[in-house]
Design a protein around this motif. Structure first.
Motif, PDB file in Angstrom:
ATOM      1  N   ALA A 399     -17.251   3.977  36.118  1.00 51.86           N
ATOM      2  CA  ALA A 399     -18.621   3.783  36.589  1.00 51.86           C
ATOM      3  C   ALA A 399     -18.665   2.523  37.459  1.00 51.86           C
ATOM      4  O   ALA A 399     -18.049   1.520  37.133  1.00 51.86           O
ATOM      5  CB  ALA A 399     -19.572   3.643  35.414  1.00 51.86           C
ATOM      6  N   GLY A 400     -19.381   2.603  38.564  1.00 51.73           N
ATOM      7  CA  GLY A 400     -19.494   1.442  39.457  1.00 51.73           C
ATOM      8  C   GLY A 400     -18.380   1.372  40.486  1.00 51.73           C
ATOM      9  O   GLY A 400     -18.437   0.544  41.395  1.00 51.73           O
ATOM     10  N   SER A 401     -17.381   2.264  40.377  1.00 47.75           N
ATOM     11  CA  SER A 401     -16.227   2.139  41.271  1.00 47.75           C
ATOM     12  C   SER A 401     -16.558   2.463  42.718  1.00 47.75           C
ATOM     13  O   SER A 401     -15.829   2.090  43.617  1.00 47.75           O
ATOM     14  CB  SER A 401     -15.094   3.024  40.780  1.00 47.75           C
ATOM     15  OG  SER A 401     -15.541   4.366  40.759  1.00 47.75           O
ATOM     16  N   HIS A 402     -17.636   3.194  42.934  1.00 52.97           N
ATOM     17  CA  HIS A 402     -17.986   3.543  44.315  1.00 52.97           C
ATOM     18  C   HIS A 402     -19.099   2.658  44.870  1.00 52.97           C
ATOM     19  O   HIS A 402     -19.681   2.974  45.893  1.00 52.97           O
ATOM     20  CB  HIS A 402     -18.381   5.015  44.403  1.00 52.97           C
ATOM     21  CG  HIS A 402     -17.212   5.936  44.307  1.00 52.97           C
ATOM     22  ND1 HIS A 402     -16.940   6.909  45.227  1.00 52.97           N
ATOM     23  CD2 HIS A 402     -16.212   6.006  43.397  1.00 52.97           C
ATOM     24  CE1 HIS A 402     -15.826   7.541  44.883  1.00 52.97           C
ATOM     25  NE2 HIS A 402     -15.383   7.011  43.767  1.00 52.97           N
ATOM     26  N   ALA A 403     -19.382   1.564  44.159  1.00 51.49           N
ATOM     27  CA  ALA A 403     -20.428   0.656  44.639  1.00 51.49           C
ATOM     28  C   ALA A 403     -19.997   0.057  45.968  1.00 51.49           C
ATOM     29  O   ALA A 403     -18.856  -0.345  46.138  1.00 51.49           O
ATOM     30  CB  ALA A 403     -20.650  -0.440  43.612  1.00 51.49           C
ATOM     31  N   SER A 404     -20.934   0.042  46.931  1.00 51.04           N
ATOM     32  CA  SER A 404     -20.617  -0.568  48.228  1.00 51.04           C
ATOM     33  C   SER A 404     -21.641  -1.661  48.480  1.00 51.04           C
ATOM     34  O   SER A 404     -22.838  -1.455  48.297  1.00 51.04           O
ATOM     35  CB  SER A 404     -20.650   0.514  49.315  1.00 51.04           C
ATOM     36  OG  SER A 404     -21.450   0.120  50.396  1.00 51.04           O
ATOM     37  N   LYS A 405     -21.148  -2.837  48.907  1.00 53.94           N
ATOM     38  CA  LYS A 405     -22.059  -3.966  49.125  1.00 53.94           C
ATOM     39  C   LYS A 405     -23.083  -3.631  50.188  1.00 53.94           C
ATOM     40  O   LYS A 405     -24.268  -3.931  50.065  1.00 53.94           O
ATOM     41  CB  LYS A 405     -21.246  -5.203  49.536  1.00 53.94           C
ATOM     42  CG  LYS A 405     -20.690  -5.919  48.324  1.00 53.94           C
ATOM     43  CD  LYS A 405     -20.149  -7.273  48.695  1.00 53.94           C
ATOM     44  CE  LYS A 405     -19.519  -7.876  47.446  1.00 53.94           C
ATOM     45  NZ  LYS A 405     -18.303  -8.622  47.737  1.00 53.94           N
ATOM     46  N   ALA A 406     -22.627  -2.985  51.273  1.00 55.09           N
ATOM     47  CA  ALA A 406     -23.530  -2.659  52.382  1.00 55.09           C
ATOM     48  C   ALA A 406     -24.656  -1.755  51.884  1.00 55.09           C
ATOM     49  O   ALA A 406     -25.829  -1.978  52.161  1.00 55.09           O
ATOM     50  CB  ALA A 406     -22.747  -1.976  53.491  1.00 55.09           C
ATOM     51  N   GLU A 407     -24.261  -0.720  51.096  1.00 54.73           N
ATOM     52  CA  GLU A 407     -25.262   0.227  50.618  1.00 54.73           C
ATOM     53  C   GLU A 407     -26.246  -0.477  49.677  1.00 54.73           C
ATOM     54  O   GLU A 407     -27.460  -0.263  49.759  1.00 54.73           O
ATOM     55  CB  GLU A 407     -24.554   1.383  49.906  1.00 54.73           C
ATOM     56  CG  GLU A 407     -25.447   2.588  49.731  1.00 54.73           C
ATOM     57  CD  GLU A 407     -24.714   3.776  49.099  1.00 54.73           C
ATOM     58  OE1 GLU A 407     -23.490   3.896  49.318  1.00 54.73           O
ATOM     59  OE2 GLU A 407     -25.375   4.548  48.399  1.00 54.73           O
ATOM     60  N   ALA A 408     -25.702  -1.349  48.813  1.00 53.03           N
ATOM     61  CA  ALA A 408     -26.568  -2.065  47.874  1.00 53.03           C
ATOM     62  C   ALA A 408     -27.566  -2.919  48.639  1.00 53.03           C
ATOM     63  O   ALA A 408     -28.752  -2.997  48.286  1.00 53.03           O
ATOM     64  CB  ALA A 408     -25.723  -2.922  46.947  1.00 53.03           C
ATOM     65  N   MET A 409     -27.082  -3.560  49.729  1.00 51.62           N
ATOM     66  CA  MET A 409     -27.983  -4.415  50.513  1.00 51.62           C
ATOM     67  C   MET A 409     -29.065  -3.593  51.188  1.00 51.62           C
ATOM     68  O   MET A 409     -30.223  -3.981  51.238  1.00 51.62           O
ATOM     69  CB  MET A 409     -27.181  -5.197  51.557  1.00 51.62           C
ATOM     70  CG  MET A 409     -26.625  -6.496  50.998  1.00 51.62           C
ATOM     71  SD  MET A 409     -25.484  -7.242  52.171  1.00 51.62           S
ATOM     72  CE  MET A 409     -26.571  -7.549  53.554  1.00 51.62           C
ATOM     73  N   VAL A 410     -28.673  -2.440  51.730  1.00 53.30           N
ATOM     74  CA  VAL A 410     -29.666  -1.576  52.391  1.00 53.30           C
ATOM     75  C   VAL A 410     -30.767  -1.200  51.397  1.00 53.30           C
ATOM     76  O   VAL A 410     -31.959  -1.291  51.686  1.00 53.30           O
ATOM     77  CB  VAL A 410     -28.982  -0.308  52.959  1.00 53.30           C
ATOM     78  CG1 VAL A 410     -30.032   0.720  53.375  1.00 53.30           C
ATOM     79  CG2 VAL A 410     -28.087  -0.673  54.136  1.00 53.30           C
ATOM     80  N   TRP A 411     -30.361  -0.785  50.194  1.00 51.56           N
ATOM     81  CA  TRP A 411     -31.364  -0.370  49.208  1.00 51.56           C
ATOM     82  C   TRP A 411     -32.229  -1.542  48.761  1.00 51.56           C
ATOM     83  O   TRP A 411     -33.425  -1.394  48.542  1.00 51.56           O
ATOM     84  CB  TRP A 411     -30.698   0.274  47.993  1.00 51.56           C
ATOM     85  CG  TRP A 411     -30.233   1.683  48.288  1.00 51.56           C
ATOM     86  CD1 TRP A 411     -28.954   2.109  48.354  1.00 51.56           C
ATOM     87  CD2 TRP A 411     -31.052   2.807  48.591  1.00 51.56           C
ATOM     88  NE1 TRP A 411     -28.907   3.438  48.680  1.00 51.56           N
ATOM     89  CE2 TRP A 411     -30.187   3.894  48.823  1.00 51.56           C
ATOM     90  CE3 TRP A 411     -32.439   3.013  48.705  1.00 51.56           C
ATOM     91  CZ2 TRP A 411     -30.645   5.167  49.162  1.00 51.56           C
ATOM     92  CZ3 TRP A 411     -32.893   4.283  49.027  1.00 51.56           C
ATOM     93  CH2 TRP A 411     -32.007   5.346  49.254  1.00 51.56           C
TER      94      TRP A 411
END
Lengths: 474, 223
Positions: A399-411
């Motif tokens: 779990a969490g292995s596909h976390a992307s910083k860019a995507e997290a920032m966008v959201w």
């Protein structure tokens, strides 16, 4: 994604270019869907048996540890030796140790998805044991050194011509023919010799009955009966979820399974095995072993929602009705279990690091949920896994292995903008003025504009237009 | 007991106890309510089994051994594997000799363990005959329970399987057959439902019969 991750996007893209493959799948799946609909034309009957089937599976899960103990006790009482394996490595080692004890050189195998999960053939070959698939579809796939592309029809991706060429190339005595009866007859001749001389037979298990210690196997060809009757030793492998409580639970599940899978009211053979050969009996194996495999299932079972995955009866109806599977075929998933059920099962078994892309191989159209004979909420679980892939947690491996910083920032930015009226006004005004100047090749936007026109922003925001009409901002 | 066994059961128990799942009721009414009249049952069984290439031979209690013999002779069958120790087998063998049909098929008893009989079984037998415990109208299936007298491979290895079915031993559903006869109290080594000759559709969805098991299934209906 890690190095060992599976690239569904790339594989599916290649599959989409293959017109032959798409044609083979389209034809097969269209036929299966319409034939299945005829089997369940009586809606009241379908609803009744489906509710019953779902209750049988849920009841079994509600008592799973007790039922497995009961199954073990009754099998043992009947003379079936029960083994437990936490991992596929352990299951393979158990199978190998039985083979080595009886000095086995040749094994005939019935179709078993768990053995695919174990990569059993490759493992046995490595130890000098010939392991021959005896289901015709599996035999074709094995000759082709490929993987099954469907859990019920392993060679569905090939047409007759391709199989004719394969037989001519790989079977010594083969004459080239595209006559299906002759091709089938050739396989019969080759495999009959193997059934008669094999040291061990391996099978899967469609259902194991705790109440009586009975292993149920459904099949059309008779290769399952051959593999479990002719060789002196029979080894059955099953995932731990395959148990049902009572013998009377078997008929509704078989009815749902065979009608959903191949639109048959029943398969040619329903084979119920409760013991090895008894005193005075003239045939049947002298030893039967049952290997019960966990391989991550106990972890899935611990989560209330994910546990529903274990209801599955492996009918394949979800893949037959899936708009993604029917376009790209089974190989694109690069997994023993493809299609919707594979997309939720594989990440749970092998971890999201490796299989985290699969829950995205879904349009969330719900066709699989509508068709599932035991009512698995596949799409809900799919959504859950997408979320688990990017959020740290402990329910699913990786779990969490596909976390992307860019995507997290966008959201995060999105959420902040929508939480603040000022920021929202500023952002919409900015997009109205400059949005259309953004090039289609921008990251994120590119994914959309690859296959669609770029969205056009209106020159004035809805708020501005409303104000002009005299509607005040709230 | 193995470590894995205890670990697996321990994990399952902990997982379930943390999030119990109340066992739902199972309502079998959908199976209990499936009913056909006597004559309809047999018609349905025939229709369903014929749709998957099963053949039927109608006969009577008095005539079935000679009818079977005449049928096999007409088919050019060289031999028939049978269980000499069953009641049906005893009749078959008595009347076979008595009928004295020259050039007819030879009766071969399944008398030895498969280890000594395997080569002949796989290479020299045309047909095998077994009894049945009845048939199921819902799915068009024969109920076959092999015994020491009628071993498992008799209905599988020969190219033709003949199955004796008494016209009054019919059930509506698989569920009805197993619950009425209390199968759960004692299952045999191997219990089978057989619903046609061996078949496959693994080559481009094209049906082919006789892929591994019998190429022909002939149900001998005894009225």
């Amino acid at each position: 994604m890690g190095e060992t991750s599976i690239n569904f996007a790339k594989a599916s893209s290649a599959a989409l270019q293959d017109q032959q493959l798409r044609g083979n799948f389209r034809r097969a799946m269209d036929g299966l869907m319409s034939k299945r609909a005829v089997q369940f034309a009586d809606t009241a009957e379908w609803n009744g048996v489906r509710t019953l089937g779902a209750s049988v599976r849920l009841r079994a899960l509600s008592k799973l540890p007790e039922l497995l103990e009961k199954l073990e006790a009754n099998c043992t009482k009947n003379g079936i030796q029960v083994h437990w394996a936490s991992t596929t490595d352990e299951a393979n080692a158990i199978v190998l140790s039985i083979m080595q004890r009886v000095n086995a050189k040749l094994v005939v195998k019935g179709k078993s998805m768990v053995s695919e999960e174990m990569h059993l053939n490759a493992f046995l070959e490595k130890h000098g044991i010939e392991s021959l698939e005896s289901d015709l579809g599996e035999y074709i796939v094995q000759l082709d050194e490929a993987m099954p592309s469907h859990i019920i029809m392993p060679a569905i991706h090939m047409n007759t011509k391709q199989i004719a060429h394969l037989f001519k190339q790989k079977i010594k005595e083969a004459e080239y023919t595209e006559d299906v009866a002759q091709l089938t007859d050739l396989a019969r001749r080759v495999l009959r010799k193997k059934f008669a001389t094999a040291d061990v037979g391996i099978s899967g298990v469609n259902m194991a009955v705790a109440e009586t210690g009975t292993l149920c196997l459904v099949e059309n060809e008779g290769n399952g009966r051959m593999s479990t009757t002719v060789p002196p030793v029979h080894i059955a492998v099953m995932g731990l979820e395959k148990v049902v409580e009572k013998l009377e639970d078997v008929p509704p599940v078989i009815s749902l399974l065979t009608r959903s899978a191949t639109a048959q009211p029943i398969t040619t053979y329903v084979n119920m095995i409760s013991s090895p050969r008894k005193e005075g009996e003239k045939d049947g194996p002298n030893e039967i072993h049952l290997v019960i495999l966990d391989n991550g299932r106990s972890g899935i079972y611990a989560d209330e929602e994910l546990r529903n995955t274990l209801r599955c009866i492996r009918c394949g109806a979800c893949m037959n009705h899936c708009p993604v599977y029917t376009k790209v075929g089974g190989h694109a998933y690069q997994a023993p279990y493809p299609g919707p059920i594979g997309s939720i099962l594989m990440p749970q078994v092998e971890g999201l690091e490796k299989r985290g892309e699969l829950p995205h191989a879904c349009t969330m159209c719900n066709a699989c949920v509508e068709i599932c004979p035991v009512k698995i909420p596949i799409v809900e679980i799919m959504g859950r896994l997408r979320s688990e892939a990017v959020h740290p947690g402990d329910a699913v491996k990786g779990a969490g292995s596909h976390a992307s910083k860019a995507e997290a920032m966008v959201w995060k930015g999105w959420s902040m903008t929508y939480a603040s009226p000022l920021a929202y006004q500023f952002a919409t005004a900015l997009l109205a003025k400059l949005g259309n100047a953004a090039p289609a090749s921008l990251p994120l936007l590119k994914e959309w504009t690859n296959v669609r026109s770029k969205p056009r922003f209106a020159s004035r925001t809805l708020h501005a237009l409303a104000r002009e009409k005299g509607i005040p901002d709230v | 007991m193995s470590e894995s066994r205890n670990a697996i059961l321990g994990k399952l128990r902990a997982g379930r106890d943390a999030h119990p799942l109340p066992p739902p009721e199972s309502d079998f009414a959908v199976l209990r309510n499936k009913r056909w009249d006597g004559a309809e049952r047999l018609e349905r069984i025939k229709r369903m089994m014929e749709a998957v290439h099963t053949e039927f031979l109608e006969t009577t209690e008095a005539d079935w051994p000679t009818d079977v013999q005449a049928f096999l002779k007409a088919q050019g069958t060289r031999n028939l594997l049978f269980g000499p120790a069953t009641e049906a087998g005893a009749r078959l063998s008595a009347e076979w000799t008595a009928s004295g049909m020259a050039g007819g098929p030879e009766l071969i008893p399944y008398a030895d363990r498969v280890e000594t009989f395997k080569e002949r079984l796989f290479d020299g037998i045309d047909a095998g005959i077994t009894t049945t415990l009845g048939a199921i109208a819902d799915t068009g299936s024969l109920i076959v329970w092999p015994t020491p007298e009628e071993p498992r491979l008799m209905s599988l290895v020969p190219h033709m399987h003949l199955a004796l079915l008494r016209a009054d031993a019919l059930y509506d559903t698989f569920w009805q057959a197993m619950t009425e006869n209390r199968w759960a109290d004692g299952m045999p080594t191997n219990a089978l439902l057989i619903s046609g000759p061996s078949k496959t559709a693994d080559i481009e969805q094209t049906l082919a019969y006789g892929v591994h098991g019998p190429k022909r299934l002939v149900v001998v209906i005894i009225r």
